[in-house]
Design a protein around this motif. Structure first.
Motif, PDB file in Angstrom:
ATOM      1  N   MET A   1       0.863  -1.319   0.108  1.00  0.00           N
ATOM      2  CA  MET A   1       0.025   0.160  -0.154  1.00  0.00           C
ATOM      3  C   MET A   1       0.901   1.308  -0.067  1.00  0.00           C
ATOM      4  O   MET A   1       1.882   1.421   0.959  1.00  0.00           O
ATOM      5  CB  MET A   1      -0.780   0.052   1.057  1.00  0.00           C
ATOM      6  CG  MET A   1      -1.389   1.241   1.602  1.00  0.00           C
ATOM      7  SD  MET A   1      -2.534   1.328   2.912  1.00  0.00           S
ATOM      8  CE  MET A   1      -3.893   0.445   2.127  1.00  0.00           C
ATOM      9  N   ILE A   2       0.540   2.201  -0.956  1.00  0.00           N
ATOM     10  CA  ILE A   2       1.148   3.535  -1.021  1.00  0.00           C
ATOM     11  C   ILE A   2       0.524   4.493   0.009  1.00  0.00           C
ATOM     12  O   ILE A   2      -0.316   4.847  -0.210  1.00  0.00           O
ATOM     13  CB  ILE A   2       1.391   3.927  -2.338  1.00  0.00           C
ATOM     14  CG1 ILE A   2       2.297   2.669  -3.326  1.00  0.00           C
ATOM     15  CG2 ILE A   2       2.057   5.033  -2.508  1.00  0.00           C
ATOM     16  CD1 ILE A   2       2.100   3.237  -4.870  1.00  0.00           C
ATOM     17  N   VAL A   3       1.742   4.946   0.897  1.00  0.00           N
ATOM     18  CA  VAL A   3       1.300   5.771   1.993  1.00  0.00           C
ATOM     19  C   VAL A   3       0.704   7.112   1.183  1.00  0.00           C
ATOM     20  O   VAL A   3      -0.217   7.652   1.825  1.00  0.00           O
ATOM     21  CB  VAL A   3       2.449   5.915   2.877  1.00  0.00           C
ATOM     22  CG1 VAL A   3       1.786   7.263   3.794  1.00  0.00           C
ATOM     23  CG2 VAL A   3       2.841   4.892   3.763  1.00  0.00           C
ATOM     24  N   ALA A   4       1.186   7.631   0.147  1.00  0.00           N
ATOM     25  CA  ALA A   4       1.005   8.676  -0.366  1.00  0.00           C
ATOM     26  C   ALA A   4      -0.665   8.827  -0.954  1.00  0.00           C
ATOM     27  O   ALA A   4      -1.135   9.735  -1.098  1.00  0.00           O
ATOM     28  CB  ALA A   4       1.664   9.124  -1.519  1.00  0.00           C
ATOM     29  N   ALA A  19      -4.704 -20.027  -2.459  1.00  0.00           N
ATOM     30  CA  ALA A  19      -4.183 -21.344  -2.334  1.00  0.00           C
ATOM     31  C   ALA A  19      -2.641 -21.161  -2.241  1.00  0.00           C
ATOM     32  O   ALA A  19      -2.105 -21.910  -1.391  1.00  0.00           O
ATOM     33  CB  ALA A  19      -4.800 -22.381  -3.699  1.00  0.00           C
ATOM     34  N   ALA A  20      -2.126 -20.758  -3.196  1.00  0.00           N
ATOM     35  CA  ALA A  20      -0.416 -20.668  -3.129  1.00  0.00           C
ATOM     36  C   ALA A  20      -0.037 -19.847  -2.048  1.00  0.00           C
ATOM     37  O   ALA A  20       0.970 -20.267  -1.589  1.00  0.00           O
ATOM     38  CB  ALA A  20      -0.065 -19.639  -4.450  1.00  0.00           C
ATOM     39  N   THR A  21      -0.815 -18.828  -1.691  1.00  0.00           N
ATOM     40  CA  THR A  21      -0.362 -17.939  -0.306  1.00  0.00           C
ATOM     41  C   THR A  21      -0.601 -18.838   0.750  1.00  0.00           C
ATOM     42  O   THR A  21       0.411 -18.796   1.717  1.00  0.00           O
ATOM     43  CB  THR A  21      -1.230 -16.713  -0.413  1.00  0.00           C
ATOM     44  OG1 THR A  21      -0.862 -16.030  -1.530  1.00  0.00           O
ATOM     45  CG2 THR A  21      -0.693 -16.040   0.972  1.00  0.00           C
ATOM     46  N   ARG A  22      -1.535 -19.615   0.874  1.00  0.00           N
ATOM     47  CA  ARG A  22      -1.749 -20.400   2.013  1.00  0.00           C
ATOM     48  C   ARG A  22      -0.764 -21.498   2.011  1.00  0.00           C
ATOM     49  O   ARG A  22      -0.278 -21.860   3.277  1.00  0.00           O
ATOM     50  CB  ARG A  22      -3.024 -21.037   1.955  1.00  0.00           C
ATOM     51  CG  ARG A  22      -4.579 -20.160   2.271  1.00  0.00           C
ATOM     52  CD  ARG A  22      -5.670 -20.684   2.630  1.00  0.00           C
ATOM     53  NE  ARG A  22      -6.023 -21.875   1.500  1.00  0.00           N
ATOM     54  CZ  ARG A  22      -6.765 -21.451   0.461  1.00  0.00           C
ATOM     55  NH1 ARG A  22      -7.129 -20.362  -0.106  1.00  0.00           N
ATOM     56  NH2 ARG A  22      -6.979 -22.402  -0.349  1.00  0.00           N
ATOM     57  N   SER A  23      -0.488 -22.046   0.929  1.00  0.00           N
ATOM     58  CA  SER A  23       0.660 -23.013   0.890  1.00  0.00           C
ATOM     59  C   SER A  23       1.878 -22.437   1.492  1.00  0.00           C
ATOM     60  O   SER A  23       2.614 -23.297   2.249  1.00  0.00           O
ATOM     61  CB  SER A  23       1.001 -23.612  -0.431  1.00  0.00           C
ATOM     62  OG  SER A  23       1.867 -24.758  -0.457  1.00  0.00           O
ATOM     63  N   ALA A  24       2.294 -21.200   1.047  1.00  0.00           N
ATOM     64  CA  ALA A  24       3.538 -20.673   1.376  1.00  0.00           C
ATOM     65  C   ALA A  24       3.485 -20.220   2.982  1.00  0.00           C
ATOM     66  O   ALA A  24       4.413 -20.484   3.590  1.00  0.00           O
ATOM     67  CB  ALA A  24       3.833 -19.329   0.657  1.00  0.00           C
ATOM     68  N   LEU A  25       2.369 -19.871   3.357  1.00  0.00           N
ATOM     69  CA  LEU A  25       2.213 -19.180   4.892  1.00  0.00           C
ATOM     70  C   LEU A  25       2.406 -20.930   5.712  1.00  0.00           C
ATOM     71  O   LEU A  25       3.253 -20.719   6.710  1.00  0.00           O
ATOM     72  CB  LEU A  25       1.112 -19.015   5.092  1.00  0.00           C
ATOM     73  CG  LEU A  25       0.621 -17.293   4.644  1.00  0.00           C
ATOM     74  CD1 LEU A  25      -0.896 -17.060   4.917  1.00  0.00           C
ATOM     75  CD2 LEU A  25       1.350 -16.624   5.581  1.00  0.00           C
ATOM     76  N   LEU A 121       1.029  -4.555   3.916  1.00  0.00           N
ATOM     77  CA  LEU A 121      -0.135  -5.019   4.760  1.00  0.00           C
ATOM     78  C   LEU A 121       0.060  -6.844   4.786  1.00  0.00           C
ATOM     79  O   LEU A 121      -0.588  -7.276   5.523  1.00  0.00           O
ATOM     80  CB  LEU A 121      -1.611  -4.656   4.066  1.00  0.00           C
ATOM     81  CG  LEU A 121      -1.734  -3.141   4.375  1.00  0.00           C
ATOM     82  CD1 LEU A 121      -3.222  -2.660   3.617  1.00  0.00           C
ATOM     83  CD2 LEU A 121      -1.678  -2.779   5.721  1.00  0.00           C
ATOM     84  N   GLY A 122       0.392  -7.277   3.756  1.00  0.00           N
ATOM     85  CA  GLY A 122       0.336  -8.850   3.422  1.00  0.00           C
ATOM     86  C   GLY A 122       1.311  -9.375   4.818  1.00  0.00           C
ATOM     87  O   GLY A 122       0.967 -10.412   5.441  1.00  0.00           O
ATOM     88  N   ARG A 123       2.456  -8.684   4.918  1.00  0.00           N
ATOM     89  CA  ARG A 123       3.526  -9.067   5.713  1.00  0.00           C
ATOM     90  C   ARG A 123       2.908  -8.798   7.168  1.00  0.00           C
ATOM     91  O   ARG A 123       3.251  -9.747   8.304  1.00  0.00           O
ATOM     92  CB  ARG A 123       4.875  -8.430   5.554  1.00  0.00           C
ATOM     93  CG  ARG A 123       5.776  -8.829   6.482  1.00  0.00           C
ATOM     94  CD  ARG A 123       6.955  -8.039   6.274  1.00  0.00           C
ATOM     95  NE  ARG A 123       8.054  -8.547   7.204  1.00  0.00           N
ATOM     96  CZ  ARG A 123       9.318  -8.723   7.061  1.00  0.00           C
ATOM     97  NH1 ARG A 123      10.000  -8.715   5.922  1.00  0.00           N
ATOM     98  NH2 ARG A 123       9.949  -9.109   8.234  1.00  0.00           N
TER      99      ARG A 123
END
Length: 183
Positions: A1-4, A19-25, A121-123
Motif C-alpha cells: 500500500m502506497i502511503v501517499a 491457495a498458493a499464499t496459504r501453501s507458502a504460509l 499489509l500482507g506481511r
C-alpha cells in the motif's frame, strides 16, 4: 500500500489468501496446512506522517498435537493495532518506549518503518498470524502426563553396561588388540 495514496478519511482493505499464499504460509510457519486466511484493515494517515493500521487476522490452520500426534485444526482470530512512521522518525520515537519489564506504565511499542513510502499489509497480516500460533498445540482435553512410577535402576538401559563393567573390570567385553609391529 502506497502511503501517499491514503485518503484523508482513511481506507479499508481486506486480504484473502489464495491457495498458493496459504501453501507458502504453511511452509513458513511449519504448519500442516492453512485452510483459510483473511485479514481486514482500517488504515488512517496521521498529520505527523505516521500511519495507523488497525484490524484483524482470521485463519484456520492445521497443526499436529504435540501429545498424541493427531492432526488438529486451530482457529486464529488476532487483533492488529500497529503504528508506522517514516524511518528517520523512529529513533526519536523509540526513546519514549519503556524498556523496564517491571514498570507499571503501559507504553506502546515504537512504530514500524514505512519502507520506500509503502506499508506491506500482507506481511503485517502474516506476522500477526505467526505470532498467534500456539507452538505446542494440543487436542482439547489432552494433557501430557509423566509416568507415575520411576523405572527401577536395574531396568535402566545403561544397567547392562554397568553390570559388565563391575563384573569384569573396565576392559570386560571389549576385544583387546595386540600390536605386533607388522602391517
Amino acid at each position: 500500500m502506497i502511503v501517499a495514496q491514503i485518503p484523508d478519511a482513511g481506507l479499508h482493505r481486506e486480504i484473502e489468501a489464495d491457495a498458493a499464499t496459504r501453501s507458502a504460509l504453511a511452509a513458513m510457519g511449519e504448519l500442516r496446512e492453512v485452510m483459510s486466511a483473511h485479514a481486514a484493515f482500517d488504515v488512517v494517515q496521521k498529520r505527523d506522517g505516521k500511519v495507523h493500521v488497525e484490524g484483524r487476522v482470521r485463519a484456520r490452520i492445521g497443526q499436529t498435537c504435540v501429545v498424541t500426534l493427531d492432526p488438529i485444526e486451530t482457529e486464529i482470530d488476532e487483533p492488529i493495532d500497529q503504528m508506522f512512521a517514516p524511518p528517520e522518525d523512529i529513533p526519536e520515537l523509540a526513546e519514549f518506549v519503556e524498556d523496564d519489564p517491571n514498570s507499571e506504565v503501559d507504553t506502546a511499542d515504537p512504530p514500524e518503518p514505512i519502507v520506500n513510502g509503502q506499508i506491506d499489509l500482507g506481511r503485517l497480516a502474516a506476522d500477526a498470524l505467526f505470532l498467534a500460533i500456539d507452538p505446542y498445540p494440543r487436542k482439547p482435553g489432552v494433557a501430557f502426563e509423566q509416568p507415575a512410577e520411576a523405572a527401577a535402576p536395574e531396568d535402566h538401559p545403561f544397567a547392562v553396561l554397568k553390570a559388565l563393567k563391575s563384573a569384569g573390570g573396565a576392559t570386560s567385553g571389549a576385544a583387546k588388540v595386540k600390536k605386533t609391529g607388522e602391517d
